[in-house]
Structures are given as C-alpha cells and as structure tokens.
Write a protein that holds these residues in place. Structure first.
Motif, PDB file in Angstrom:
ATOM      1  N   ALA A 143      -5.806  11.378  15.359  1.00  0.00           N
ATOM      2  CA  ALA A 143      -4.888  11.772  14.547  1.00  0.00           C
ATOM      3  C   ALA A 143      -4.352  13.244  14.619  1.00  0.00           C
ATOM      4  O   ALA A 143      -3.071  13.242  14.214  1.00  0.00           O
ATOM      5  N   MET A 145      -2.161   7.695   8.574  1.00  0.00           N
ATOM      6  CA  MET A 145      -3.723   7.775   8.165  1.00  0.00           C
ATOM      7  C   MET A 145      -3.997   7.616   6.424  1.00  0.00           C
ATOM      8  O   MET A 145      -3.241   8.046   5.633  1.00  0.00           O
ATOM      9  N   ARG A 165       1.830   4.511   1.583  1.00  0.00           N
ATOM     10  CA  ARG A 165       2.438   5.627   2.491  1.00  0.00           C
ATOM     11  C   ARG A 165       2.203   5.576   3.857  1.00  0.00           C
ATOM     12  O   ARG A 165       2.964   6.188   4.591  1.00  0.00           O
ATOM     13  N   ILE A 208       1.466   8.524  13.809  1.00  0.00           N
ATOM     14  CA  ILE A 208       0.414   7.723  13.301  1.00  0.00           C
ATOM     15  C   ILE A 208       0.625   7.885  11.765  1.00  0.00           C
ATOM     16  O   ILE A 208       1.159   8.830  11.395  1.00  0.00           O
ATOM     17  N   GLY A 246       6.737  11.500   3.230  1.00  0.00           N
ATOM     18  CA  GLY A 246       6.833  11.462   4.619  1.00  0.00           C
ATOM     19  C   GLY A 246       8.051  10.958   5.445  1.00  0.00           C
ATOM     20  O   GLY A 246       8.411  11.612   6.252  1.00  0.00           O
ATOM     21  N   ASN A 264     -10.714   9.777   0.360  1.00  0.00           N
ATOM     22  CA  ASN A 264     -10.182  10.276  -1.020  1.00  0.00           C
ATOM     23  C   ASN A 264      -8.832   9.834  -1.512  1.00  0.00           C
ATOM     24  O   ASN A 264      -8.300  10.177  -2.160  1.00  0.00           O
ATOM     25  N   ALA A 307      -6.195  11.053  -0.794  1.00  0.00           N
ATOM     26  CA  ALA A 307      -5.178  12.207  -0.595  1.00  0.00           C
ATOM     27  C   ALA A 307      -3.570  12.085  -1.182  1.00  0.00           C
ATOM     28  O   ALA A 307      -2.715  12.260  -0.303  1.00  0.00           O
ATOM     29  N   LEU A 308      -3.772  11.324  -2.264  1.00  0.00           N
ATOM     30  CA  LEU A 308      -2.513  11.275  -2.759  1.00  0.00           C
ATOM     31  C   LEU A 308      -2.007  12.499  -3.355  1.00  0.00           C
ATOM     32  O   LEU A 308      -2.805  13.038  -3.748  1.00  0.00           O
ATOM     33  N   ARG A 360       6.198   4.526   6.655  1.00  0.00           N
ATOM     34  CA  ARG A 360       6.477   5.350   7.916  1.00  0.00           C
ATOM     35  C   ARG A 360       6.768   4.311   8.949  1.00  0.00           C
ATOM     36  O   ARG A 360       7.289   4.718  10.272  1.00  0.00           O
ATOM     37  N   LEU A 398      -6.113  16.083  13.775  1.00  0.00           N
ATOM     38  CA  LEU A 398      -6.742  16.782  12.952  1.00  0.00           C
ATOM     39  C   LEU A 398      -7.937  17.579  13.383  1.00  0.00           C
ATOM     40  O   LEU A 398      -8.343  18.581  12.731  1.00  0.00           O
ATOM     41  N   PRO A 407      -0.054  16.537  14.610  1.00  0.00           N
ATOM     42  CA  PRO A 407      -0.505  15.190  13.715  1.00  0.00           C
ATOM     43  C   PRO A 407       1.042  14.551  13.651  1.00  0.00           C
ATOM     44  O   PRO A 407       1.178  13.305  13.798  1.00  0.00           O
ATOM     45  N   ALA A 408       2.020  15.204  12.924  1.00  0.00           N
ATOM     46  CA  ALA A 408       3.173  14.743  12.710  1.00  0.00           C
ATOM     47  C   ALA A 408       4.047  14.176  13.814  1.00  0.00           C
ATOM     48  O   ALA A 408       4.582  13.140  13.863  1.00  0.00           O
ATOM     49  N   ARG A 446     -10.170  11.658  13.672  1.00  0.00           N
ATOM     50  CA  ARG A 446      -9.535  12.761  13.559  1.00  0.00           C
ATOM     51  C   ARG A 446      -9.054  13.243  14.775  1.00  0.00           C
ATOM     52  O   ARG A 446      -8.055  13.995  14.821  1.00  0.00           O
ATOM     53  N   PHE A 485      -6.999   8.160   3.954  1.00  0.00           N
ATOM     54  CA  PHE A 485      -7.978   8.856   3.852  1.00  0.00           C
ATOM     55  C   PHE A 485      -9.048   8.267   2.741  1.00  0.00           C
ATOM     56  O   PHE A 485      -8.594   7.466   1.996  1.00  0.00           O
TER      57      PHE A 485
END
Lengths: 357, 294
Positions: A51, A80, A147, A78, A100, A84, A86-87, A151, A53, A73-74, A48, A82
């Motif tokens: 990243a 990431m 996702r 990079i 994105g 879970n 994170a959709l 990018r 975060l 982060p943006a 993190r 996750f």
C-alpha cells in the motif's frame, strides 16, 4: 487492474528487527490472494508495504509494470479497506465515497455517477446522507468497500476487514466481498488471521510464519499437502492431529499400529491425520489404533470425539448420528496420512499415495 | 454514562463528607458573590459615611461611561487575540510533536513547564524581556528599525500583554491538542493518504475537523482565562496603561474598586463579569458536551 509482483521483499525496522524477509510472490491480474498467519507473522506489514504505508527496506514491489517502491500511497493506484474501516466520522457516506475522487480532481458529474453506481452495487443508497456513526457494523463495512470501489483502482488491499463484525455477519460479508471481487475482476490482496476466512475466500493462500512465506497454493492444495507441521496445524479446524511415530525399514509405527511408509528414512517422525480421516471400521488391511473416548463435542452437523491414543489426545469427527463408546479402535485413511521429519518438513513417500489403500 | 453508586450506612455521613467543600464554596464564593450583587445596588458618599440604595443606577452609568466601553473593546481585542495566538501556537507545537516519535516525552514535559509558572511571574518575565531599557527584545527590534516602548505605545503594550498571557496558556492547550491528535486513529490519516490527500489537505479536511471538539472546548476555556486569570499578567506588565490601552474588564474592577474606591461601580462591573462567565460556562456545557461531536 494489474498484476502485483513482489521480489525478494524485506522489511527491517529501526533497531534491526526483521519483520518480513525474502518474500517472492506473483499475484496474477484479477486474482484474490489471501495472506494468512498468526499474529506477528508479518502479513499486515507486507500488505502495508504494497500500500505504501510502510517503507520497503529490501527488494521491489511492482504493480502492473511500475515499480512502486518510491511512490506515495496515492500514486500507487490501490484502494485499501481497513480493519476499523477508517471512515471519516465528520463526513456523510456520500462525502466519504467522494473524498478520494475529489482529491484527484474527478469531474463532478463523474463523481456522482460513480458514487451512485457503488451505492447501488452495495445497496447503501438509503444511507448516503447519514454519517458513519449512524450506521451498523455491516453497513460501515459496505461503505468502506464502497470507498474502495468508487476509485476503480488496479488493486484492492484488505487488512482484516471482517474482524470487527460478529460471527454471522462475517460469513455473509465474506461471501459478498468475494462475489463483488469476482464481478469487478480487481486484483485483491486480503490479510486475515482466520484460517476459515482464508480457505473460503482465496484463489490462492499465502501462509506466513515469522516474516517468511511458509507455503503458497490453492486452499485445497494447502489443506491436502501442508508443507510443514506449522501449516498442517494452522489450516483446518479442528486442526490436524500430530502424533509422534518412528520409521523403521519402510514402516511407520504410531500408537501401537504399523503402517507402510516406503522410502522414508529411519528415525523419529511426526504423523499427521485430519479429524475427518478416521473411520470406525477397518477398510482392507488397515491396522487400527486402540483409543479411549474422553469427551464428545456436538456440532449439530457432526460430532467430535476426543480420544486418548497411545498417550496422546486425538480428535476425530463423525457424522451426527454416529454412536461412540468408551473403548474403540480408530482406523486412519492411509491415503491421507501425512509424515513430517524432525525438521517439521513434509516427507512424501510417493508410492504410498498410489498403492496402499 | 454509568456512575458507580455507593450506599452509605448512615444518612448523615455523605453530608458530613461534603461539608468541607461546601463550606469553602459558600464562604469563598457564594457569600462574596452575593455581597457583590448587593453592593452593586448601593452607592457610598465620598467620605464613606453614608451608603444609600440606588437601584440599577450603577449599571446604567457604566454603559454611559466611555472608559467602560473602551475596557469592553480592549477586553474583546485582548481575549480574541490571546485565545487565537495561544490556540494556533499550541496546535503547531502539538502537530510537530505528533510527527516526532523519539523523545516526544521530553518535549511534552518541557512544553508543560510554563503552565506551572505563576501568572505574576510570567508577567515579570515578559516585562524583563520586553523592557525598553534593559530587555533583549527591544534591543533586537531596534536593530531591525523598530522602536519598542510599551510604556508609551498603545500597540506595543497590547502586544506585550497578549504575548505574555498567551505564553502561559500554550502549555495547557498543547496537552489537550496532543491528546486530541493521538485519539485520531492512524488509519484515518492513512486512508486519507491513499485517497490522494497530501499532508496539508489532510490537515484541513481530516485532522482539523476531527479536532473540533477539542478546539471548541479550548476556545471557551481560553476566553474565560483571558477575561479573568490574566489580572496578574496585566498588573505585572502594564498596569492597564498606557492611556487605558490594556485596561481589561477584570483589571478595571480592581482599579475602580481598590484604587478608585468606587465600590458600587466596581461591584456592578464584577456582577457583569460574573454574568459573562456564567454564559460562557453554559455554552461550554451545552455545546461542547453535546453538539460538537462529529
């Protein structure tokens, strides 16, 4: 595509609790590095921090030739994946993939092209108009990957992406992720607590313990030459047998057997032997350890014997058809015998490896 | 959803256990509601000596009555403004709390207090704050050149009841918004941050859509609240005035029935209100519980 250089990085939480300390790591361009360790070892925190975060409290992180410590982060280029996934649940798969790109002002037809390309690679073309809740775990996992790849970032960061899947799917997905990463050649950092995942996926493994790097190396290197009892036990399943022994005058005594240990200073040591490094017949002049069979676990392809050896429990693996009896003698493969000192660090008696077999 | 089933040994026991609640519902809700429906078809003469059945005449008269149409409009303005003000301010407070890690418990507790204040007390409180003679707000407003007088100005009166009514509801909304925000996984916002969405964009494209079930639920609850539970607020501040400017439907029911003693018309109005609340409840159950999931 870029190398990631981590120099003397540390993270101290408010209240002075150090989560990660003194990390030095060079991740080469296109390399797949796995950060592995038990929970609380700081592997996710380190990821993190790369990243963006988590704030980096010490040291520098470089992606490519940019120091990214102070970048959002943006801005780090990079992507990431996750744990879970994170959709975004209120968006369709296509919207999830485009989000994105849209935020970065990518032209419309470029977005469509990249999303379709990603959908083709990941075989999710049929679900582009569905919402995440209408997808299975494996499909969601693919969308999360999608996702990341649309990018076309310099690096992929994976935070235990497979731990929500069932065992069978995990094996499939782990192969798919690795194949995809090889094909795209994108530098990747992958966090897991599963040593098997780490072994099978990594170009290089980074074993972490209590916020520090314990060992870095290729999976086989780490497996064959663990630097400490911690790594020895953490990597490999069933884990390495550790028995207490004593060294006197260049010989180690363990479970009533004596083996050569030239150049090792006298004193108490820990003797490590992997389950597959036992034989039931003596090869050459090797001494055996008397063992009493306690239990057998059938794995189909092999059987695991649990033995009592000199007051300690030892696991040894054998081919499926191997007959085991109650009282037996185990002969260790001396070229695979590991010695650890009182500080739990590895001791290498160099001549042993060359000559003793 | 799986509910736990309890098996009773005696078949009369469950009815006995339900009886108190059923009695309360029947005596204090169903019976008066039934009476209101019956009364809405009747008309009493001026001296209360004779009552006659007039069919739907009470209803048809209402919709020809300019005062009633005015009350409908006032209610609409009042409900929508109060709900909007209460929702927006509570969402802002909840967002602020969500960013605060330390002492968020203290803030939550403090922000919930207004909910424990009785509506009439809240009304009096705001009546004092905005009192043209002794209140602090008119004093401050006068300094910036605004002459506040809710006893004379229709707009001022409406603003006052909206603020007083919304203030009461903010606590309730706030709790739901905080719970809603906390149920959005942190990784969702992190993913959006990595996807290049700034805080404002993140709010509009991720947080707000994910809060939509909560928001819709609160919207219905708030509208129901402003239509029915704000009686005390109105009564303690403006009493429906000036010139019917804050005469909302529920206050008019009271005003026509208990002050004007036009019981038939008052009953007809309360039946219409009952219809509105039933409709809103149906909307809430049909949509909130099913459709507004993402």
């Amino acid at each position: 595509m870029a190398a990631i250089t981590i120099e003397n990085v540390g993270k101290t939480y408010a209240g002075g609790v150090p989560a990660v300390q003194g990390i030095d790591l060079n991740i080469r361009d296109g390399e797949f590095v796995v950060l592995v360790g038990p929970s609380g070892c700081g592997k996710s925190t380190l990821l993190r921090m790369i990243a963006g975060l988590e704030e980096i409290t010490e040291g520098t992180v470089r992606i490519g030739d940019r120091v990214v410590n102070r970048l959002e982060p943006a801005e780090r280029d990079i992507a990431m994946v996750f744990q879970n996934y994170a959709l975004y649940p209120h968006m369709t798969v296509r919207q999830n993939l485009s989000y994105g790109l849209k935020n970065r002002g990518t032209p419309r037809d470029e977005i469509v092209r990249r999303v379709d390309e990603a959908a083709r690679i990941l075989e999710i073309g049929a679900y582009l108009d569905r919402k995440p809740r209408a997808l299975s775990g494996g499909q969601r996992q693919r969308v999360a990957m999608g996702r990341a790849i649309v990018r076309e970032p310099s690096a992929f960061l994976f935070d235990e992406p497979l731990s929500n899947l069932d065992a069978k799917l995990r094996v499939t997905m782990r192969g798919e992720i690795r194949t995809l990463q090889r094909r795209l050649g994108t530098t990747s950092v992958y966090v897991t607590h599963d040593q098997l995942e780490a072994m099978t996926m990594a170009d290089r493994l980074v074993v972490l313990r209590q916020g520090r790097i314990e060992q870095v190396g290729t999976p086989l290197d780490v497996y064959r030459n663990p630097v400490s009892t911690f790594v020895a036990q953490f990597i490999g399943s069933p884990s390495m047998n550790l028995m207490s022994g004593t060294v006197r005058a260049g010989e180690v005594r363990v479970a009533d057997a004596v083996y050569p240990a030239p150049g090792v200073p006298d004193g108490a040591v820990t003797v490590g032997l992997r389950p597959e490094d036992f034989a039931l017949v003596p090869g050459g002049a090797r001494a055996g350890m008397p063992a009493r069979l306690v239990n057998i676990e059938e794995l189909g392809s092999q059987r695991l014997g649990y033995f009592r050896v000199g007051g300690e429990t030892v696991v040894a693996s054998f081919p499926a058809g191997q007959v085991l009896s109650t009282e037996m003698t185990l002969y260790p493969d001396l070229s695979r015998l590991h010695l650890f000192g009182a500080d739990e660090r590895r001791i290498d008696p160099a001549p042993l490896r060359a000559g003793a077999v | 959803m799986q509910t736990k089933r309890t098996i009773f040994g005696n078949r009369w026991l469950p009815y006995l256990l339900l009886a108190p609640q059923l009695a309360v519902t029947v005596i204090f809700f169903l019976w008066p509601a039934g009476q209101a429906v019956w009364q809405s078809f009747l008309r009493e003469d001026a001296f209360g000596l004779k009552t006659s059945f007039v069919g739907l005449s009470n209803y048809t008269r209402l919709f020809d009555n300019a005062e009633y149409i005015n009350a409908l409009k006032v209610t609409l303005v009042f409900s929508v403004s109060t709900a909007a003000l209460a929702l927006i301010s509570s969402l802002l407070l909840a967002l602020a709390l969500d960013r605060t890690i330390r002492s968020s418990r203290v803030y939550t507790t403090l922000l919930v207090w207004p909910y424990a204040v009785a509506p009439a007390i809240a009304g009096v409180l705001w009546w004092f704050i905005f009192n043209p003679t002794i209140g602090i707000m008119p004093y401050l407003l006068e300094r910036v050149g605004y002459d506040w007088n809710h006893a004379l100005q229709k707009g001022d009166a409406m603003a006052l009841v909206i603020i007083a009514a919304a203030w009461k509801q903010i606590s309730y909304n706030f709790l739901f918004f905080v719970a809603g925000l906390q149920s959005i996984p942190a990784s969702m916002r992190e993913a959006a941050a990595i996807d290049g969405a700034g805080p404002v964009k993140r709010f509009w494209t991720i947080t707000l859509p994910l809060l939509s079930p909560t928001t819709f639920f609160l919207l219905v609850v708030n509208v129901v609240y402003t239509m029915f539970d704000t009686f005390a607020v109105i009564d303690a501040t403006t009493g429906g005035g000036p010139a019917q400017a804050t005469m909302i439907l529920v206050y008019k029911v009271y005003d026509d029935g208990f002050i004007g003693l036009n019981l038939g018309s008052s009953a007809a109005q309360s039946v219409i209100l009952m219809g509105i609340v039933i409709a809103l409840t149906i909307i809430q159950f049909r949509y909130v519980e099913r459709r507004v999931t993402y």
